[in-house]
Design an enzyme around this catalytic site. Structure first.
Site, PDB file in Angstrom:
ATOM      1  N   HIS A   1       0.781  -1.244  -0.178  1.00  0.00           N
ATOM      2  CA  HIS A   1      -0.012   0.031  -0.064  1.00  0.00           C
ATOM      3  C   HIS A   1       0.893   1.281   0.226  1.00  0.00           C
ATOM      4  O   HIS A   1       1.892   1.207   0.653  1.00  0.00           O
ATOM      5  CB  HIS A   1      -0.960  -0.020   1.390  1.00  0.00           C
ATOM      6  CG  HIS A   1      -1.741   1.195   1.191  1.00  0.00           C
ATOM      7  ND1 HIS A   1      -3.154   1.220   0.496  1.00  0.00           N
ATOM      8  CD2 HIS A   1      -1.414   2.412   1.932  1.00  0.00           C
ATOM      9  CE1 HIS A   1      -3.654   2.410   0.963  1.00  0.00           C
ATOM     10  NE2 HIS A   1      -2.654   3.027   1.601  1.00  0.00           N
TER      11      HIS A   1
ATOM     12  N   ASP B   1     -14.839   3.316   8.485  1.00  0.00           N
ATOM     13  CA  ASP B   1     -13.868   4.225   8.114  1.00  0.00           C
ATOM     14  C   ASP B   1     -14.315   5.053   6.930  1.00  0.00           C
ATOM     15  O   ASP B   1     -14.004   6.276   6.758  1.00  0.00           O
ATOM     16  CB  ASP B   1     -12.617   3.426   7.447  1.00  0.00           C
ATOM     17  CG  ASP B   1     -11.669   4.242   6.622  1.00  0.00           C
ATOM     18  OD1 ASP B   1     -11.050   5.319   7.588  1.00  0.00           O
ATOM     19  OD2 ASP B   1     -11.554   4.230   5.703  1.00  0.00           O
TER      20      ASP B   1
ATOM     21  N   ARG C   1     -14.475  13.772   8.368  1.00  0.00           N
ATOM     22  CA  ARG C   1     -13.004  14.354   8.882  1.00  0.00           C
ATOM     23  C   ARG C   1     -12.807  15.045   7.275  1.00  0.00           C
ATOM     24  O   ARG C   1     -12.186  16.210   7.654  1.00  0.00           O
ATOM     25  CB  ARG C   1     -12.040  13.195   8.601  1.00  0.00           C
ATOM     26  CG  ARG C   1     -12.023  12.315  10.012  1.00  0.00           C
ATOM     27  CD  ARG C   1     -11.208  11.197   9.837  1.00  0.00           C
ATOM     28  NE  ARG C   1      -9.633  11.344   9.507  1.00  0.00           N
ATOM     29  CZ  ARG C   1      -8.959  10.636   8.927  1.00  0.00           C
ATOM     30  NH1 ARG C   1      -9.427   9.523   8.359  1.00  0.00           N
ATOM     31  NH2 ARG C   1      -7.777  11.067   8.457  1.00  0.00           N
TER      32      ARG C   1
ATOM     33  N   SER D   1      -7.140   4.760   9.883  1.00  0.00           N
ATOM     34  CA  SER D   1      -8.068   4.424   8.588  1.00  0.00           C
ATOM     35  C   SER D   1      -7.368   3.469   7.717  1.00  0.00           C
ATOM     36  O   SER D   1      -8.136   2.650   6.781  1.00  0.00           O
ATOM     37  CB  SER D   1      -8.129   5.799   8.012  1.00  0.00           C
ATOM     38  OG  SER D   1      -8.577   6.125   6.616  1.00  0.00           O
TER      39      SER D   1
ATOM     40  N   LYS E   1      -8.357  -0.742   6.726  1.00  0.00           N
ATOM     41  CA  LYS E   1      -8.607  -1.474   5.436  1.00  0.00           C
ATOM     42  C   LYS E   1      -7.987  -2.543   4.881  1.00  0.00           C
ATOM     43  O   LYS E   1      -8.081  -3.570   4.270  1.00  0.00           O
ATOM     44  CB  LYS E   1      -8.667  -0.290   4.109  1.00  0.00           C
ATOM     45  CG  LYS E   1      -9.960   0.645   4.446  1.00  0.00           C
ATOM     46  CD  LYS E   1      -9.911   1.944   3.471  1.00  0.00           C
ATOM     47  CE  LYS E   1      -9.013   2.802   4.012  1.00  0.00           C
ATOM     48  NZ  LYS E   1      -9.402   4.249   3.576  1.00  0.00           N
TER      49      LYS E   1
HETATM   50  N1  URA Z   1      -5.743   7.459   3.144  1.00  0.00           N
HETATM   51  C1  URA Z   1      -6.720   6.773   3.729  1.00  0.00           C
HETATM   52  O1  URA Z   1      -7.124   5.902   3.315  1.00  0.00           O
HETATM   53  N2  URA Z   1      -7.138   7.346   4.911  1.00  0.00           N
HETATM   54  C2  URA Z   1      -6.693   8.554   5.547  1.00  0.00           C
HETATM   55  O2  URA Z   1      -7.172   8.943   6.536  1.00  0.00           O
HETATM   56  C3  URA Z   1      -5.854   9.397   4.737  1.00  0.00           C
HETATM   57  C4  URA Z   1      -5.324   8.830   3.414  1.00  0.00           C
END
Ligand code: URA
Ligand code: CA
Length: 433
Positions: free
Chosen positions: A82, A161, A168, A183, A187
């Site tokens: 990632h 999220d 946010r 966050s 995932k």
């Molecule tokens: N990417 C994400 O998936 N979450 C965040 O909070 C910032 C970048």
């Protein structure tokens, strides 16, 4: 338990318990905790921060808010990769088939681009017919049979999220390391891989503009991964200038094909080898990073890497002729050369602004609803540290309109040339294990 007590506790700088964090996330997902209370808590977290224990509890609560992909039917150690985002970041497109060619199962869920950053899923959709929405069963079958599949993120992964990120975004609470780390990791963990390689970018084109913040984010995410029993490591990489030379979807697919033949730009090749060898070692296909790098080089030299890319494209319904004939990718109508206006050395190529220039051409989205023009983008002819002579090609613009004065201005305003020699930026800043 009352939400207001939890908000006040965090406002006063105290540590929340796992039970309190679960109460918040369960309630917020169900809708019993309203947006206004969640906003207040997010702002309190922004100012008072969280301990690693709280961040881990928050991550796991978000993981448990939705579907968790079970990859146990796939043989071997599944490794995910990632990036926290960048401009012209073509690495996943190269790594997925390359690492798979070495025998590492790659069950990859990727995202779309927004604003100045691109997304792997959009790039893959530049390939005619390529389907990123396949069922979980088919996804698992493909990885078991051919070691690789790249799909869009399932809609029900970490729904807490998804909701919180939207909140946010409009309440000034995106830039909290605790909230970003939880966050991203929620995932990754829900997506089911055994091992996770993180590329935390730093510089103008990245979320984390300075290295100290990038380091804290990387260390936090590595800790969360380990606490969740996933082998996790991170590299901190430079995103002060775009990665490679191509920015834009078709152009980056072409750049990925070049890289799979060993002919990609030097910085992209190095990122591929650094991240790829970490993935190969975590998957126990090699004992050392050096050995892993050799395996990757062999897969490139033997042609196994491009063969695997063709197979991956065919498996997902795409036109694999583009690997041998990249001109079959969507092509822009106008190809416009921008020459350097002076001689000297490239001292800066502002990554996010060049990403925006590509977006203005149609390569990216301003809002989530925008559609993408796969054919357009930029090809850089120089990188920071290179010498340049006035009149030499600096950037080639691929456009479907000739009215691109705003784009030209943006490009010239964000590429700086000085008389003094400039050092190439360091690509890999740190490795965190
Ligand atoms: N990417 C994400 O998936 N979450 C965040 O909070 C910032 C970048
Ligand atoms: Ca690139």
């Amino acid at each position: 338990m009352r939400m207001v007590d939890i908000i006040e506790k965090k406002r006063d700088g105290q540590e929340l318990t796992k039970a309190e964090i679960n109460f918040v996330i369960t309630g917020y997902t169900k809708g019993t905790v309203p947006d206004y209370q969640m906003s207040a808590l997010a702002m309190a977290i922004y100012f008072k921060d969280m301990t690693n224990q709280e961040i881990t509890d928050l991550t796991m609560a978000m993981v448990e808010s939705g579907e968790q992909i079970d990859l146990s039917a796939i043989h071997g150690i599944k490794v995910d990769k990632h990036s926290t985002g960048g401009v012209g970041d073509t690495t996943t497109l190269v790594l997925a088939p390359l690492v798979a060619a070495v025998g590492v199962p790659v069950a990859k869920m990727s995202g779309r681009g927004l604003g100045h950053t691109g997304g792997t899923i959009d790039k893959l959709e530049a390939i005619k017919g390529f389907n990123v929405e396949i069922s979980n069963d088919e996804f698992i079958q493909l990885v078991n049979r051919d070691q690789v599949a790249v799909v869009g993120q399932s809609g029900d992964l970490a729904p807490a999220d998804k909701k919180l990120y939207g909140l946010r975004d409009v309440t000034g609470t995106v830039d909290s390391i605790a909230l970003i780390a939880s966050s991203i990791m929620s995932k990754k963990i829900a997506a089911g891989a055994d091992a996770i390689v993180l590329d935390v970018t730093t510089g103008d084109g990245a979320f984390m503009k300075n290295e100290k913040d990038a380091e804290r984010l990387a260390k936090t995410m590595v800790q969360i991964g380990k606490l969740a029993n996933r082998q996790t490591m991170a590299i901190i990489s430079d995103m002060s200038q775009p990665l490679g030379l191509a920015i834009g979807n078709s152009l980056e697919v072409k750049e990925a094909i070049d890289a799979l033949k060993g002919e990609g730009p030097a910085d992209l090749m190095e990122m591929v080898y650094v991240l790829g060898s970490q993935m190969v070692v975590l998957a126990k296909q090699a004992d050392t990073l050096e050995e892993a790098r050799e395996l990757l080089k062999e897969a490139i030299q033997s042609g196994a890497a491009t063969t695997k890319f063709k197979e991956m494209i065919r498996n997902q319904g795409g036109d694999d002729s583009i690997v041998d004939r990249p001109e079959n990718l969507p092509q822009a109508e106008f190809v416009i050369e921008l020459p350097a206006k002076e001689s000297g050395y490239i001292s800066e190529m502002v990554a996010d602004q060049l990403g925006i220039a590509a977006m203005l051409l149609g390569a990216g989205r301003r809002t989530k609803e925008d559609t993408i023009d796969y054919s357009v983008g930029l090809m850089l002819h120089k990188k920071v540290g290179d010498s340049v002579t006035a009149g030499e090609p600096l950037v080639t613009v691929y456009a479907n309109s000739q009215a691109i004065d705003d784009v030209k201005t943006k490009i010239y305003e964000n590429i700086f040339i000085t008389k003094e020699k400039v050092a190439e930026p360091t690509l890999i800043h740190q490795i965190i294990t």
